[in-house]
Design an enzyme around this catalytic site. Structure first.
Site, mmCIF file in Angstrom:
data_model
loop_
_atom_site.group_PDB
_atom_site.id
_atom_site.type_symbol
_atom_site.label_atom_id
_atom_site.label_comp_id
_atom_site.label_asym_id
_atom_site.label_seq_id
_atom_site.Cartn_x
_atom_site.Cartn_y
_atom_site.Cartn_z
ATOM 1 N N TYR A 228 10.630 6.605 3.250
ATOM 2 C CA TYR A 228 9.766 5.628 2.597
ATOM 3 C C TYR A 228 9.224 6.185 1.275
ATOM 4 O O TYR A 228 8.731 7.309 1.225
ATOM 5 C CB TYR A 228 8.602 5.307 3.543
ATOM 6 C CG TYR A 228 7.628 4.322 2.984
ATOM 7 C CD1 TYR A 228 7.914 2.970 3.006
ATOM 8 C CD2 TYR A 228 6.444 4.746 2.424
ATOM 9 C CE1 TYR A 228 7.024 2.055 2.493
ATOM 10 C CE2 TYR A 228 5.543 3.834 1.905
ATOM 11 C CZ TYR A 228 5.846 2.495 1.939
ATOM 12 O OH TYR A 228 4.963 1.587 1.419
ATOM 13 N N ASP B 278 2.191 12.538 -0.497
ATOM 14 C CA ASP B 278 1.739 11.536 0.483
ATOM 15 C C ASP B 278 2.547 11.704 1.769
ATOM 16 O O ASP B 278 3.774 11.590 1.760
ATOM 17 C CB ASP B 278 1.964 10.138 -0.120
ATOM 18 C CG ASP B 278 1.273 9.043 0.671
ATOM 19 O OD1 ASP B 278 0.861 9.298 1.805
ATOM 20 O OD2 ASP B 278 1.170 7.918 0.126
ATOM 21 N N HIS C 246 1.976 9.796 4.450
ATOM 22 C CA HIS C 246 2.050 8.466 5.089
ATOM 23 C C HIS C 246 1.704 8.515 6.574
ATOM 24 O O HIS C 246 2.376 7.853 7.386
ATOM 25 C CB HIS C 246 3.429 7.841 4.879
ATOM 26 C CG HIS C 246 3.717 7.494 3.443
ATOM 27 N ND1 HIS C 246 2.991 6.571 2.730
ATOM 28 C CD2 HIS C 246 4.645 7.977 2.582
ATOM 29 C CE1 HIS C 246 3.464 6.486 1.504
ATOM 30 N NE2 HIS C 246 4.461 7.336 1.383
ATOM 31 N N ARG D 276 2.503 12.316 -8.266
ATOM 32 C CA ARG D 276 2.761 12.385 -6.830
ATOM 33 C C ARG D 276 4.248 12.663 -6.637
ATOM 34 O O ARG D 276 5.095 12.011 -7.254
ATOM 35 C CB ARG D 276 2.392 11.043 -6.177
ATOM 36 C CG ARG D 276 2.526 11.072 -4.668
ATOM 37 C CD ARG D 276 2.231 9.710 -4.067
ATOM 38 N NE ARG D 276 3.462 8.955 -3.902
ATOM 39 C CZ ARG D 276 3.610 7.953 -3.043
ATOM 40 N NH1 ARG D 276 2.603 7.560 -2.287
ATOM 41 N NH2 ARG D 276 4.750 7.296 -2.948
ATOM 42 N N ARG E 146 -9.746 7.274 -0.845
ATOM 43 C CA ARG E 146 -8.764 6.446 -1.545
ATOM 44 C C ARG E 146 -8.928 4.951 -1.265
ATOM 45 O O ARG E 146 -7.994 4.165 -1.434
ATOM 46 C CB ARG E 146 -7.347 6.903 -1.177
ATOM 47 C CG ARG E 146 -7.092 8.364 -1.528
ATOM 48 C CD ARG E 146 -5.611 8.687 -1.549
ATOM 49 N NE ARG E 146 -4.940 7.956 -2.581
ATOM 50 C CZ ARG E 146 -4.112 6.940 -2.392
ATOM 51 N NH1 ARG E 146 -3.829 6.517 -1.188
ATOM 52 N NH2 ARG E 146 -3.559 6.331 -3.417
ATOM 53 N N GLU F 157 -6.467 4.618 1.975
ATOM 54 C CA GLU F 157 -5.863 3.372 1.486
ATOM 55 C C GLU F 157 -5.860 2.289 2.562
ATOM 56 O O GLU F 157 -5.788 1.112 2.224
ATOM 57 C CB GLU F 157 -4.460 3.618 0.934
ATOM 58 C CG GLU F 157 -3.440 4.063 1.949
ATOM 59 C CD GLU F 157 -2.082 4.336 1.329
ATOM 60 O OE1 GLU F 157 -2.022 5.082 0.344
ATOM 61 O OE2 GLU F 157 -1.088 3.797 1.842
ATOM 62 N N TRP G 150 3.342 5.073 11.268
ATOM 63 C CA TRP G 150 3.930 4.416 10.108
ATOM 64 C C TRP G 150 4.292 5.404 9.005
ATOM 65 O O TRP G 150 3.542 6.268 8.676
ATOM 66 C CB TRP G 150 2.932 3.400 9.553
ATOM 67 C CG TRP G 150 3.553 2.612 8.505
ATOM 68 C CD1 TRP G 150 4.384 1.537 8.687
ATOM 69 C CD2 TRP G 150 3.474 2.857 7.126
ATOM 70 N NE1 TRP G 150 4.816 1.092 7.493
ATOM 71 C CE2 TRP G 150 4.275 1.884 6.497
ATOM 72 C CE3 TRP G 150 2.833 3.801 6.334
ATOM 73 C CZ2 TRP G 150 4.439 1.825 5.125
ATOM 74 C CZ3 TRP G 150 2.996 3.737 4.979
ATOM 75 C CH2 TRP G 150 3.804 2.750 4.391
ATOM 76 N N GLU H 210 -2.042 13.690 0.997
ATOM 77 C CA GLU H 210 -2.582 12.360 1.333
ATOM 78 C C GLU H 210 -2.162 11.906 2.728
ATOM 79 O O GLU H 210 -0.999 12.099 3.120
ATOM 80 C CB GLU H 210 -2.052 11.386 0.274
ATOM 81 C CG GLU H 210 -2.391 9.937 0.513
ATOM 82 C CD GLU H 210 -1.907 9.086 -0.653
ATOM 83 O OE1 GLU H 210 -1.808 9.601 -1.795
ATOM 84 O OE2 GLU H 210 -1.608 7.905 -0.431
ATOM 85 N N GLU I 87 -4.595 6.002 -8.810
ATOM 86 C CA GLU I 87 -3.148 5.820 -8.678
ATOM 87 C C GLU I 87 -2.703 4.683 -9.595
ATOM 88 O O GLU I 87 -3.361 3.651 -9.669
ATOM 89 C CB GLU I 87 -2.805 5.484 -7.224
ATOM 90 C CG GLU I 87 -1.319 5.298 -6.989
ATOM 91 C CD GLU I 87 -1.008 5.005 -5.520
ATOM 92 O OE1 GLU I 87 -1.894 4.514 -4.786
ATOM 93 O OE2 GLU I 87 0.129 5.276 -5.105
HETATM 94 O O1 KDG Z 1 1.313 -1.498 1.193
HETATM 95 C C1 KDG Z 1 1.434 -0.138 1.459
HETATM 96 C C2 KDG Z 1 1.646 0.634 0.172
HETATM 97 O O2 KDG Z 1 0.738 0.267 -0.805
HETATM 98 C C3 KDG Z 1 1.523 2.106 0.437
HETATM 99 O O3 KDG Z 1 2.505 2.503 1.321
HETATM 100 C C4 KDG Z 1 1.660 2.905 -0.817
HETATM 101 O O4 KDG Z 1 1.079 4.905 0.381
HETATM 102 C C5 KDG Z 1 1.083 4.262 -0.662
HETATM 103 C C6 KDG Z 1 0.450 4.825 -1.840
HETATM 104 O O5 KDG Z 1 -0.137 5.893 -1.702
HETATM 105 O O6 KDG Z 1 0.520 4.216 -2.888
HETATM 106 MG MG MG Z 2 -0.420 6.481 0.287
#
Ligand code: KDG
Ligand code: MG
Length: 401
Positions: free
Chosen positions: A159, A209, A211, A147, A282, A261, A401, A235, A338
């Protein structure tokens, strides 16, 4: 045999974890991960106040019945706190069932469908050079999937982008705030993947990712602009509450999509799966109701050409990782897992038998899940409040977020 005792262990060996340990009248124990990052104590209270009293005296062999009892019996179904608590019970009961049978849990799930579990690692760095060398270090260690999270000019704090070897999503007790700029992000990311492909060639599997930070049309543009670099998945491109967003992205790009997730139940993803709006699901053992419920989600996905790609960040404990590996090994439609190695202190508190070699993880071969918690060591690492950060746009608006 009955469930004689159950207790919740909250500890912070490197970061916070919540673990449920169940003991049977025959002296067997099973463990389940109950960690919900930034909301740990809510799950601990749910288990202590509302679930553990219901477990005492029950038959630990009745996994499905206990799952249904906790899900239907509560009246208030679903949601991250409830489903994480149910997941912890379910995982611990599978661990016990494996020990009773004298078999690793993957054998109870149908046995191996593959020889090992392919994993992806997390490359990042505060500069493009640092990012490229981070990717190289994964390739040297045998990873075939990485990733890629990159710094973006004009965004000071992204982040998941760090030079530190360990990934830690939560930080201060109260959330820190970062400023996000979609124009800067969209303008920059394709050039990062161009460099990565130039350096590492066409076959290394690359993931990215988002997010949940884009609108559907922005995500569609990003997916389109990344097509030349053939990502394995993009993602969480948009917040997943309004799932029509995924249809819109799909209409514009062939970049594969992954999400899940933050999902807790099959109802969060059945439409995305049934209408083939995503390529990878996921969801995880710890946040989606345990092995029993995640298996149900994965079986639905198998019917619709959707593969699995379970979340495995450091805030999911080695107990969750152990359970995930047994499921990953057994299901027919496994995609990728992951994998972010934990801190040394975490590994010591959770002695485990899973191993990494040459791009694959392998679950322990011992009966059950092959994982435990060292409770006296855990007691040396008391809980510390920690929160995930939040984002604002440049004008101060609170962003996704
Ligand atoms: O608690 C949140 C994290 O696990 C997350 O932000 C991590 O996006 C993430 C990932 O794909 O591992
Ligand atoms: Mg993620």
């Amino acid at each position: 045999m009955t469930i004689e005792a159950a207790r919740v262990i909250v500890c912070s060996p490197g970061r916070n974890f919540v673990t449920l340990k169940i003991e049977t009248s025959d002296g067997l124990t099973g463990v389940g991960d109950a960690t919900l990052n930034g909301r740990e104590l809510a799950v601990a209270a749910y288990l202590n106040e509302h679930v553990i009293p219901l477990l005492i005296g029950r038959d630990p062999a009745r996994i499905e019945d206990t799952w249904q009892y906790l899900y239907k019996g509560a009246y208030w179904r679903r949601g991250p706190v409830t489903m994480t608590a149910i997941a912890a019970v379910d995982t611990a009961l599978w661990d016990i069932k494996g020990k009773v049978a004298g078999l690793p849990v993957y054998q109870l799930l149908g046995g191996r469908s593959r020889s090992g579990v392919s994993v992806y690692g997390h490359a990042s760095g505060s500069s493009t050079e640092a990012l490229l060398s981070s990717i190289a270090s994964f390739v040297e260690r045998g990873y075939r999937a990485v990733r890629v999270q990159a710094p973006v000019p004009n965004i000071s704090d992204i982040y998941g982008v760090t030079d530190k070897p360990l990934y830690e999503p939560a930080s201060a007790a109260l959330p820190t705030e970062a400023v996000w700029s979609t124009p800067d992000y969209l303008a920059h990311i394709p050039s990062v993947f161009a460099k990565v492909r130039e350096e590492f060639g066409p076959t290394l599997r690359l993931l990215h990712d988002v997010h949940h930070r884009l609108t559907p049309i922005e995500a569609a543009r990003l997916g389109k602009s990344l097509e030349p670099y053939a990502l394995t998945w993009l993602e969480d491109p948009v917040p997943a509450e309004l799932q029509d967003g995924y249809r819109l992205i799909r209409q514009h790009t062939t970049t594969p999509l992954a999400v899940g997730e933050v999902f807790n139940s099959i109802w969060d993803c059945e439409r995305l799966i049934r209408e083939q709006l995503i390529d990878y699901i996921r969801a995880t053992v710890v946040h989606a109701g345990g092995i029993t419920h995640l298996r149900r989600i994965f079986d639905l996905a198998a019917l619709h050409h959707v593969r699995t790609g379970s979340h495995g960040a450091t805030d999911l404990s080695p107990v969750c990782m152990s359970a995930a590996l047994h499921l990953d090994l057994a299901i027919p439609n496994f995609g990728l897992q992951e994998y972010m190695p934990h801190a040394a202190a975490t590994d010591e508190v959770f002695p485990h038998g899973y191993t990494y070699a040459d791009g694959y993880l392998h679950p322990a071969e011992e009966p059950g899940l092959g994982i435990d918690i060292d409770e006296s060591l855990a007691a040396k690492y008391p809980y510390r409040p920690a929160s995930l950060p939040v984002n604002r746009l440049e004008d101060g608006t609170l962003h996704d977020w």
